[in-house]
Design a protein around this motif. Structure first.
Motif, PDB file in Angstrom:
ATOM      1  N   GLN A 283       0.832  -1.210   0.000  1.00 34.79           N
ATOM      2  CA  GLN A 283       0.000   0.000   0.000  1.00 34.79           C
ATOM      3  C   GLN A 283       0.866   1.259   0.000  1.00 34.79           C
ATOM      4  N   THR A 287       1.048   4.200  -3.039  1.00 33.94           N
ATOM      5  CA  THR A 287       0.619   5.588  -2.808  1.00 33.94           C
ATOM      6  C   THR A 287       1.785   6.556  -2.696  1.00 33.94           C
ATOM      7  N   ARG A 309       0.638  12.212   5.376  1.00 37.86           N
ATOM      8  CA  ARG A 309       1.756  11.561   4.720  1.00 37.86           C
ATOM      9  C   ARG A 309       2.973  11.453   5.635  1.00 37.86           C
TER      10      ARG A 309
END
Length: 333
Positions: A283, A287, A309
């Motif tokens: 994941q 991303t 983030r």
């Protein structure tokens, strides 16, 4: 018959042809499966082979061909130890070898599908359902001792062999499905539930020994009174010794059984954690922002990362591993 001493207990043996044929058949099939799996370059743990051979088949040999079998027709306690070896110790050793998983790995695909279909069929599922199989083990032991079954088996050879097989099969119905890595039990039988079932089974397995030890009526009394040797303790004391041996062995077997379940539980947790970590890594890789190419004149403005983030992954992910790490961080803050 000669007096039973420690020396004779270790050196007295007799041949039991049906039991020997069963041991050879089980050992031969297991060895063939291991050779076939390893021949394809796949690993098979040596510890499983040792457990199946030494503890499983070894307990069968000791129960049916050692001094226990030599003296079981004149003393009750060797017969009691025989029976507890057959319905507790031997099934545990056989199950630790995981013969069901080995069969599915070694057989051709079509045969493996048929074996899996049989093991997940309605009849097998009913017989191996945890509470049903526990009740079957208890009912088998009580039937052996408190009906004419045992006394008749002492007189009739083929029935004695059938009693051996009956005890072994009843024990395997509970132990093998609990320890195998194949999914043969209902989905709710997770490792914590299996550990609880093993603890419950250890309590249930103590019942026959307690009942035999405290029972007022002699078990197969007419037979043992008639064949009672002069050098042995009286028949009632012999029965109490047998009941105490049954109780002690049953409780001793419960500990490695429970440890095997806890080991499997810990291993399953490690596998699940590793799988979750790999999923999170994928994941994160998916991303991650793409690399911004450099401009000939001036570098392009790169947007500032969002607050989410720059936060650690365990603060933003919703899964078991992340929750565990959040709890650990909360305890150390």
């Amino acid at each position: 018959m000669a007096e039973l001493t420690v020396g004779r207990l270790l050196t007295s043996w007799q041949l039991d042809v049906p039991a020997l044929l069963l041991v050879l058949a089980l050992g031969g099939l297991y060895g063939w499966g291991v050779a076939r799996v390893r021949g394809r370059g796949e690993p098979w743990p040596a510890a499983r082979t040792a457990a199946f051979t030494v503890l499983g088949l070894g307990a069968l040999v000791v129960a049916t061909m050692s001094a226990l079998a030599v003296y079981d027709h004149v003393l009750f306690w060797p017969a009691a130890v025989q029976n507890i070896l057959l319905d507790l110790v031997a099934p545990l050793g056989l199950a630790l070898g995981d013969p069901l998983r080995l069969a599915l790995a070694a057989l051709p695909e079509g045969a493996a599908v048929r074996v899996r279909r049989t093991m997940t069929g309605r009849v097998i599922r009913v017989l191996t359902f945890p509470l049903v199989s526990t009740a079957l083990v208890l009912a088998t032991e009580l039937t052996v001792y408190f009906t004419p079954y045992f006394a008749t088996a002492l007189r009739v050879g083929w029935l004695h062999e059938l009693m051996y097989l009956n005890l072994l099969a009843a024990g395997c119905l509970f132990v093998v499905p609990v320890l195998t890595r194949e999914e043969t039990l209902p989905a709710w039988c997770t490792h914590p539930v299996r550990a609880a079932l093993v603890f419950l089974d250890s309590v249930v397995d103590a019942i026959p020994g307690l009942v035999v030890m405290t029972h007022g009526t002699l078990i197969a009394g007419a037979w043992y009174l008639h064949h009672h040797p002069s050098w042995s303790p009286d028949v009632r004391q012999d029965q109490q010794i047998g009941g105490g041996a049954m109780l002690g062995i049953a409780e001793l077997v419960a500990l490695p059984f429970l440890l095997a379940i806890l080991f499997q539980w810990a291993r399953a947790e490690r596998v699940q954690t590793a799988a979750l970590d790999r999923h999170l890594d994928r994941q994160q890789a998916a991303t991650a922002p793409a690399t911004v190419p450099a401009s000939a004149s001036a570098p392009a403005a790169v947007p500032a990362p969002s607050a989410d983030r720059v936060r650690p992954w365990w603060e933003t992910e919703e899964n078991e591993v992340a929750a565990r790490i959040r709890r650990q961080h909360g305890e150390t803050d």
